[in-house]
Design a protein around this motif. Sequence first.
Motif, PDB file in Angstrom:
ATOM      1  N   ILE A 112       0.960  -1.234   0.053  1.00 56.40           N
ATOM      2  CA  ILE A 112      -0.095  -0.179   0.385  1.00 56.40           C
ATOM      3  C   ILE A 112       0.809   1.192  -0.010  1.00 56.40           C
ATOM      4  O   ILE A 112       1.717   0.798   1.182  1.00 56.40           O
ATOM      5  N   ALA A 113       0.725   1.909  -1.093  1.00 59.82           N
ATOM      6  CA  ALA A 113       1.230   3.394  -0.947  1.00 59.82           C
ATOM      7  C   ALA A 113       0.216   4.590   0.088  1.00 59.82           C
ATOM      8  O   ALA A 113      -0.657   4.608  -1.182  1.00 59.82           O
ATOM      9  N   GLU A 114       1.161   5.519  -0.139  1.00 62.91           N
ATOM     10  CA  GLU A 114       0.503   6.244   0.220  1.00 62.91           C
ATOM     11  C   GLU A 114       1.236   7.522   0.545  1.00 62.91           C
ATOM     12  O   GLU A 114       2.453   7.717   0.268  1.00 62.91           O
ATOM     13  N   GLN A 115       1.747   9.246   0.657  1.00 67.50           N
ATOM     14  CA  GLN A 115       2.160  10.234   0.515  1.00 67.50           C
ATOM     15  C   GLN A 115       2.465  10.811   2.056  1.00 67.50           C
ATOM     16  O   GLN A 115       1.744  10.725   2.931  1.00 67.50           O
ATOM     17  N   HIS A 116       2.741  11.921   2.076  1.00 66.26           N
ATOM     18  CA  HIS A 116       3.105  12.989   3.292  1.00 66.26           C
ATOM     19  C   HIS A 116       1.700  13.938   3.545  1.00 66.26           C
ATOM     20  O   HIS A 116       1.077  14.284   2.982  1.00 66.26           O
ATOM     21  N   GLY A 117       1.961  14.282   4.818  1.00 65.56           N
ATOM     22  CA  GLY A 117       0.288  15.101   4.764  1.00 65.56           C
ATOM     23  C   GLY A 117      -0.656  14.263   5.504  1.00 65.56           C
ATOM     24  O   GLY A 117      -0.876  13.397   5.795  1.00 65.56           O
ATOM     25  N   LEU A 118      -1.301  15.570   6.423  1.00 66.17           N
ATOM     26  CA  LEU A 118      -2.133  15.398   7.492  1.00 66.17           C
ATOM     27  C   LEU A 118      -4.018  14.346   6.247  1.00 66.17           C
ATOM     28  O   LEU A 118      -4.578  13.608   7.220  1.00 66.17           O
ATOM     29  N   LEU A 177      -4.955   6.546   6.879  1.00 64.89           N
ATOM     30  CA  LEU A 177      -3.255   5.164   6.787  1.00 64.89           C
ATOM     31  C   LEU A 177      -2.475   5.663   8.304  1.00 64.89           C
ATOM     32  O   LEU A 177      -1.980   3.665   8.664  1.00 64.89           O
ATOM     33  N   GLY A 178      -2.653   6.982   8.752  1.00 65.58           N
ATOM     34  CA  GLY A 178      -1.598   6.514  10.014  1.00 65.58           C
ATOM     35  C   GLY A 178      -2.109   6.303  11.398  1.00 65.58           C
ATOM     36  O   GLY A 178      -1.432   5.278  12.148  1.00 65.58           O
ATOM     37  N   ILE A 179      -3.252   6.158  11.083  1.00 58.61           N
ATOM     38  CA  ILE A 179      -4.333   5.274  12.680  1.00 58.61           C
ATOM     39  C   ILE A 179      -4.142   4.165  12.246  1.00 58.61           C
ATOM     40  O   ILE A 179      -4.123   2.759  13.033  1.00 58.61           O
ATOM     41  N   MET A 180      -4.680   3.676  10.799  1.00 55.63           N
ATOM     42  CA  MET A 180      -4.710   1.938  10.310  1.00 55.63           C
ATOM     43  C   MET A 180      -3.302   1.243  11.322  1.00 55.63           C
ATOM     44  O   MET A 180      -2.803   0.523  11.404  1.00 55.63           O
ATOM     45  N   GLN A 181      -1.539   2.146  10.358  1.00 54.62           N
ATOM     46  CA  GLN A 181      -0.808   1.669  10.649  1.00 54.62           C
ATOM     47  C   GLN A 181      -0.178   1.478  12.488  1.00 54.62           C
ATOM     48  O   GLN A 181       0.025   0.726  12.631  1.00 54.62           O
ATOM     49  N   GLU A 199       0.208   8.150  20.195  1.00 55.63           N
ATOM     50  CA  GLU A 199       0.845   7.123  19.416  1.00 55.63           C
ATOM     51  C   GLU A 199       1.085   7.582  17.753  1.00 55.63           C
ATOM     52  O   GLU A 199       1.425   7.274  16.864  1.00 55.63           O
ATOM     53  N   VAL A 200      -0.221   8.371  17.119  1.00 61.38           N
ATOM     54  CA  VAL A 200      -0.469   8.948  15.468  1.00 61.38           C
ATOM     55  C   VAL A 200       0.439  10.171  15.821  1.00 61.38           C
ATOM     56  O   VAL A 200       1.541  10.113  15.052  1.00 61.38           O
ATOM     57  N   PHE A 224       3.657   8.917  15.316  1.00 64.22           N
ATOM     58  CA  PHE A 224       3.886   8.425  13.630  1.00 64.22           C
ATOM     59  C   PHE A 224       3.995   9.627  13.446  1.00 64.22           C
ATOM     60  O   PHE A 224       5.058   9.160  12.156  1.00 64.22           O
ATOM     61  N   TYR A 225       3.581  10.931  13.452  1.00 62.00           N
ATOM     62  CA  TYR A 225       3.935  11.884  12.491  1.00 62.00           C
ATOM     63  C   TYR A 225       5.161  12.652  12.770  1.00 62.00           C
ATOM     64  O   TYR A 225       5.045  14.506  12.162  1.00 62.00           O
ATOM     65  N   ASN A 226       5.608  12.804  14.049  1.00 62.30           N
ATOM     66  CA  ASN A 226       6.408  13.759  14.923  1.00 62.30           C
ATOM     67  C   ASN A 226       6.103  15.345  14.889  1.00 62.30           C
ATOM     68  O   ASN A 226       7.004  15.711  14.939  1.00 62.30           O
TER      69      ASN A 226
END
Lengths: 260, 352
Positions: free
Chosen positions: B50-56, B61-65, B297-298, B301-303
């Motif tokens: 699965i490919a995603e990109q940068h940004g909110l 998808l960040g939550i899913m991971q 956690e999220v 994940f996004y620093n």
Amino acid sequence: MKKAGIDPKILGVVLVLLILPAWEAIRIGGSISPLLMPPLVSIGSALLQGLIQGTLLVQIGLSLMYILTGAGIALVLAFFTLWISNLSPAVHHAVGILGALFHPLPGIVLLPIIILWAGIGPSAVLVVIVHSVFWPVLTNLQAGYRSIPETWRMTGQNYELAGWKFLVFIALPATFPYLLAGLRIAWARGWRALISAEMLFGAIAGAGGLGWYIHSRRVFMDSPGLFAGILVIMLIGSLVESMMFSLIERRTIQKWGMSL
Amino acid sequence: MKTEKTLYHFLRMPALLPFLLTVLLIFFLSTLLAGCQANQKPAQLQTLRIAEQHGLAYLPLGIMQTQGLLDRELAELNRENGRVDIQWIRMGNATAIREAMLANRLDIGFMGIPPFLLGVYRETGWQLFTGLSESPLGLVTLDESKQSLADLNPTDRIALPQPGSIQHILLAMAAERQLSNPKIFDNQLVSMGHPDGLAALLTRREVTAHFTAPPFLFTALEQPGARQLISGEQAFGGPFSFIIGALSPGWTDSPAHTEALKGFRRALDHSLSLAQDMILDAQRGAVEESRATLWQEVSAFYNLEPQVLLAHLSEPGFRYSSEILGLDTFIRAMDRFGYLDSTRVTELLIQR
């Protein structure tokens, strides 16, 4: 036994004639998606369309203008550096050390720094080209200068040639084969650097150059246009090499009987 | 052994060797390139890429991971061959995702609607299977002399991810509406990813305006003298899906794939509702206790600091939903601008 020589021109034509059907054979034989390997016909029509309706000609012109300007600046700089490095051995060594450090750096490696210092405009592209052209030309000029035959120098002294007259009538013809070899390397390096820089920067001014053409074909998923752009780059590269440089070589150093 | 000898002489014929080599080369290249194509149909699903990109905009998808939602859904699948290997890849732009999907290196890709439509138009065979997010977008300038699009001169450069990106199409739509020429800015675009574009904007020298998305949009707007020349919604003329999910043509109707897609949809629904909960928290300005760990956690994940993420998500314009909005408007606009043929694209979309 003397081997029968093959005319390189005929060989070139034969090679191209072999590659074209091979391309179609692979494409059709492997039932490969036209997005990965577009048919030759559509590449050809994309090329024609780009040349006639599109801005391809302007873009070719822009790219060539950049490289000529950059090469011109680099050439003047290289002659100047050659002159000052002949003033004292210390300067000569310093230039040598700088050359050893910077010559191996591909222009594209410097890009991130150039973007920071010179921005993303035409000046950045010129810096990349100047860097790519300057070092090979300088190294070759220095080698050529060192190898001016002693008899030539003495002849020059007999005619009391000094200063600029010595440079123009003795040093320039003597180093010309080296200069030409340097320019050949410089052209190859500068041309590659230019296309890479254009692809990274995006539009530099107005329509952007050939690199931008390829970039924009890629983002619109126009594979025939992409291949057409690559073809144009190949064609210009080899045309400059086989027409311009060969012509200069025949008119000068071959005529003078001094090719390297 | 007369035949062998003949064969030997036959093979030694000098003219034949290049011919044989060419045939071999053709064979080799066709197998290589055919391997790139999405025509293999494995019955079992070994990996899910699965490919995603940068940004909110990609928050669900960040939550899913971080929450392992997809892993849980797919744990039951493919048991006899071990677990499905889930690979998340974050790419810099939609072009890279499209090319990776074309080379059959990806199963699912998330991108803006216009790059997806360009892929459909070029007959890549992709399917649109879900929406993901609506997000604030904007064209920002730090030059105080620029009050509107009309103030941008031909020498003012505009940074956006790439031609054909959603930002480019939105800019063209705005230019069409306000200046009656959708292509007016096409020769002054600079292709830059969001982080580079923001950096270029902040130098106040290289680019006059930057069409971007959060969190880069918010950073840009925080600068002194920053002005939003146009928002995504103004450009589009209403709300629209910013990011959608596309399924690669290599995806088959085999039971394993169907089950995996169902599992992905369940995990996505769960993530979407968690993302909407986070927006509620942000709008209230306080994290509900049961979601404290999720926020931590999220954010990690996004620093981002949880407080910063909270502030970002409290901005109006975010909505995480599988609904797909604005597809037809994009198709019609891109047809008008000459980037695709709407009839053909609609046909291809319906076929799937």
